[in-house]
Write an enzyme that holds these catalytic residues in place. Structure first.
Site, PDB file in Angstrom:
ATOM      1  CB  CYS A   1      -0.903   0.029   1.231  1.00 27.97           C
ATOM      2  SG  CYS A   1      -1.533  -1.547   1.787  1.00 27.97           S
TER       3      CYS A   1
ATOM      4  CG  ASP B   1      -6.234  -2.442   8.471  1.00 30.60           C
ATOM      5  OD1 ASP B   1      -5.408  -1.968   9.264  1.00 30.60           O
ATOM      6  OD2 ASP B   1      -7.360  -1.951   8.291  1.00 30.60           O
TER       7      ASP B   1
ATOM      8  CB  CYS C   1      -2.422   1.489   4.918  1.00 30.52           C
ATOM      9  SG  CYS C   1      -1.292   0.196   4.422  1.00 30.52           S
TER      10      CYS C   1
ATOM     11  CE  LYS D   1      -8.817   1.131  10.047  1.00 32.14           C
ATOM     12  NZ  LYS D   1      -8.439   0.187   8.979  1.00 32.14           N
TER      13      LYS D   1
ATOM     14  CB  CYS E   1      -6.829  -4.161  -0.431  1.00 31.53           C
ATOM     15  SG  CYS E   1      -5.710  -4.760   0.851  1.00 31.53           S
TER      16      CYS E   1
ATOM     17  CD  GLU F   1     -10.390  -3.608   9.085  1.00 28.93           C
ATOM     18  OE1 GLU F   1     -10.595  -2.468   8.667  1.00 28.93           O
ATOM     19  OE2 GLU F   1      -9.716  -4.452   8.468  1.00 28.93           O
TER      20      GLU F   1
ATOM     21  CB  SER G   1     -11.769  -6.143   6.272  1.00 29.32           C
ATOM     22  OG  SER G   1     -11.306  -5.880   4.977  1.00 29.32           O
TER      23      SER G   1
END
Length: 590
Positions: free
Chosen positions: A72, A104, A145, A147, A217, A467, A493
Site C-alpha cells: 500500500c 491491516d 493504507c 487508516k 487492496c 476488524e 474490513s
C-alpha cells in the site's frame, strides 16, 4: 509499470514556474524564517541546501505514509517527489516528512489489529505535531493504507492550513485460475483450505499471485472507499484516486496536486471551507453508491469532528438508506478498483449522482471550483457494466445499511451489497474475543443458522476495535458466508461480505446489551427495516445488566492503554479529543 498510454520519445520541456507572491507576514512560517531573531532557524535551513529565496517562500509540508510494511505504501516516496516538483514549480518550498501506518492485511487476525484504528489517531497527531513544530504553511498528504487516508485528512482539517489530499493508488488484481483475485480471496482461501476444499498447492499459488505489485487492496475495500471519499468531499483533485499505484501516469496527477495546494494557498482555500455538512453527505452517498466499506461510517464522523461538525453514525445511516447502489465492485460485486479506473473512475459515479440530483453540486473543492463545475464535462461511459445509471441501479438503496434496536441502541452497520437475503434469525453463539470465534470457525464448530457474537472488541474494550476479516473470510471460504450472521462491537474490513454487523453500540466494555448476551438468546436482524433485536424483555436485560461486570483487557500500559482511556463511542467516530468545536483558535491562524 507503464499504463498503456503513449510515452513521448523526446523529453518534455520543463514546466514553467508559476510566479506567485505570498505575504509571509500572514503565514505560520514567518515564525521560523523572518527577521534577525530567526537567524539560528535559517541556519538549519541553509544546512539542508535551501537558498535564500526558498527560505522566504511558503514552506509546504509534503507528508507521506511511506514504509516497507506493505505494498500500500511502497510507492509513496516516489510519488512524494512528484508532489514536491508541483509545489516548487508554483512558488513554494516543499518539505517532505513521513508518518506511520499499520497495515491491516498484515495486522489482521491477531493482536496486531488492535493497533490499526489507533494508528489513525497517531497519524493525525504526528502530522499535526510536525506541521506545528516547523511552522509549515500548507500541506500535501499522500496515503495508501486504510487508516492513513482518514488520518491524513483529519490532520488537514485539524490544522486548517490550505491542503490537498492524494491517494497512493490501488494495487492491480492478481490472476488465479483464469480470474481476477485480491487479497480477500486469499483470506477466503484459508477457510476453503480448512474445509478441505482447497489444496496446499492451490493456496500457495493463490497467495503468491494475489498481490502482484505496489498499491492498496484492489476492491472497493476501505482504502479505495476512502479514496473515493477524498474526491467526493472535495479534498482531492477530480480523478486523482483512480490510477493504480504502479502506473507512471499517477505521478502526473500527484504533481498537479502540488500545484493545486499552492493555488489553495494563494486563494486561502482551507479544508474547513471544503468539508461541510453537505460535502460530508456527498461523501456518504458515494460510499453507498459504490457499496463501499462500513469503515466509512467511522471515518466520516471523525473527519467532521476535526472540523467542529457533529456528524454521527445516524447521519451516515440515513444517507445510506436512501442512496442507490450503482457500482458493481468487489467484495459484493464483480469488479476491481482498476476496472472502475478504466471506465473513468470516481468522477463517473459522482457525475451520475450529480445528474440524478442526489449530490449537492455547489460544494467548494480544492480546485477553487464547485463539485458540479469540476465534473461538468464528464460523460457516462457506454458498453460497460461496472457503473450503472441511477435509473438502472443494482438496488434502489445503498450497499451499506444502518441498524438499531434493543441490541444496538446507539446503532450498528452492515454492508448488504451483493446479498440476496436481508433478514436473519437465530441463536447466539457468544465469544469474548475474535481468536476464540476464529478457532471455532476453522474447527467446524459453527452451525448453520447461528448468530456469532464477538464482543469486547470495541474501541475501549479491545482496545482498538479490531476488524474481523480473518473470521468472516474463513466462514465464506467454508461456504457458510450467508448461512450464519456475525455481530460485533468491533468492525469489519472493507473486504468483508456476508451478514456481518459491526460498530454495535454501546459496546460490551461499557455495559452495552451485546455484553449481556448468552448462548442461545434469539437474535433477529432485518436490514430492510434497519432493525436488530434480541428476544429479551427490558426487565431481563436490566437484571443481566445489574449482574454484569466489565472484562479487563491485557493492555494496562502504553499506547493502547492511553487510547482506551480517551476514546469515545464508534457512533461518533471513535474520536479521542474534543475536536474543532472546542477550539479557541486553529493552527492556521497563528
Amino acid at each position: 509499470m507503464p499504463d498503456g498510454s503513449r510515452i513521448a520519445k523526446k523529453r518534455k520541456p520543463a514546466r514553467k514556474r508559476t510566479v506567485r507572491k505570498f505575504n509571509k507576514a500572514k503565514l505560520p512560517s514567518r515564525h521560523v524564517t523572518e527577521g534577525p531573531e530567526r537567524a539560528p532557524h535559517r541556519s538549519y535551513l541553509y544546512a539542508m541546501g535551501l537558498t535564500e529565496k526558498e527560505i522566504h517562500q511558503p514552506l509546504v509540508g509534503v507528508a507521506t505514509c511511506w514504509n516497507e510494511a506493505a505494498p500500500c505504501n511502497i510507492s509513496l516516496s516516489r510519488q512524494a517527489q512528484a508532489a514536491k516538483r508541483g509545489v516548487a514549480e508554483n512558488g513554494g518550498t516543499p518539505r517532505e516528512f513521513t508518518t506511520i501506518t499499520v497495515t491491516d492485511g498484515i495486522a489482521m487476525g491477531h493482536a496486531g489489529m488492535k493497533s490499526s484504528l489507533v494508528s489513525r489517531e497517531v497519524i493525525a497527531d504526528s502530522v499535526e505535531l510536525t506541521m506545528r513544530g516547523h511552522c509549515y504553511d500548507a500541506l500535501v498528504g499522500l496515503a495508501g493504507c486504510d487508516k492513513s487516508l482518514p488520518g491524513m485528512m483529519m490532520a488537514m482539517l485539524r490544522m486548517n492550513v490550505p491542503s490537498v489530499f492524494i491517494y497512493g493508488g490501488t494495487i492491480l488484481p492478481g490472476r488465479f485460475q483464469g480470474r481476477d483475485v485480491t487479497v480477500v480471496d486469499v483470506f477466503e482461501g484459508v477457510g476453503m483450505h480448512a474445509a478441505g476444499n482447497m489444496s496446499d498447492a492451490d493456496l500457495e499459488e493463490l497467495e503468491s499471485v494475489a498481490c502482484p505489485c505496489a498499491g492498496s487492496c484492489g476492491g472497493q475495500f476501505t482504502a479505495n472507499t476512502m479514496a473515493c471519499v477524498s474526491e467526493a468531499i472535495g479534498l482531492a483533485l477530480p480523478g486523482s484516486a483512480g490510477a493504480p499505484a504502479s502506473f507512471k501516469s499517477r505521478d502526473r496527477v500527484v504533481r498537479e496536486t502540488g500545484a493545486a495546494v499552492m493555488n489553495c494557498l494563494s486563494k486561502n482555500i482551507r479544508p474547513r471551507d471544503v468539508v461541510t455538512k453537505d460535502s460530508l453527505d456527498n461523501a456518504a452517498k458515494v460510499v453507498a453508491a459504490t457499496g463501499g466499506s462500513t469503515n466509512a461510517a467511522l471515518h466520516l464522523p471523525a473527519m467532521a469532528h476535526e472540523a467542529g461538525i457533529k456528524y454521527t453514525l445516524d447521519d451516515v445511516a440515513m444517507i445510506f438508506k436512501k442512496t442507490p447502489y450503482i457500482a458493481d465492485l468487489m467484495p459484493g460485486g464483480k469488479y476491481t478498483a482498476t476496472d472502475m479506473y478504466r471506465i473513468g473512475g470516481a468522477p463517473v459515479v459522482i457525475k451520475e449522482l450529480l445528474d440524478a440530483g442526489i449530490l449537492k453540486g455547489d460544494c467548494l473543492t480544492v480546485t477553487g471550483k464547485t463539485l458540479a463545475q469540476n465534473h461538468r464535462s464528464i460523460k457516462f461511459p457506454k458498453k460497460q457494466d461496472v457503473v450503472y445509471r441511477v435509473k438502472d441501479a443494482i438496488t434502489p438503496t445503498g450497499g451499506v445499511v444502518g441498524l438499531k434496536g434493543n441490541l444496538a441502541p446507539d446503532g450498528a452497520i452492515v454492508k448488504v451489497a451483493g446479498m440476496q437475503n436481508l433478514t436473519f434469525k437465530g441463536p447466539a453463539r457468544v465469544f469474548n474475543c475474535e481468536e476464540d470465534a476464529f478457532e471455532a470457525v476453522v474447527n467446524g464448530k459453527i452451525n448453520e443458522g447461528d448468530v456469532i457474537i464477538i464482543r469486547y472488541e470495541g474501541p475501549k474494550g479491545g482496545p482498538g476495535m479490531r476488524e474481523m476479516l480473518s473470521t468472516t473470510a474463513a466462514l465464506y471460504g467454508q461456504g457458510m458466508g450467508e448461512k450464519v450472521a456475525l455481530i460485533t462491537d468491533g468492525r469489519f474490513s472493507g473486504g468483508t461480505r456476508g451478514f456481518c454487523i459491526g460498530h454495535v453500540g454501546p459496546e460490551a466494555a461499557v455495559g452495552g446489551p451485546i455484553g449481556l448476551l448468552k448462548d442461545g438468546d434469539i437474535i433477529s436482524i432485518d436490514a430492510n427495516k434497519g432493525k436488530m433485536d434480541v428476544a429479551l424483555s427490558k426487565a431481563e436485560l436490566a437484571r443481566r445488566k445489574k449482574a454484569w461486570r466489565p472484562k479487563k483487557h491485557d493492555f494496562q500500559s502504553g499506547a493502547l492503554w492511553r487510547y482506551a482511556q480517551t476514546v469515545g463511542p464508534a457512533s461518533g467516530g471513535a474520536v479521542v479529543h474534543p475536536g474543532g468545536k472546542a477550539e479557541s483558535h486553529c493552527y492556521a491562524d497563528i
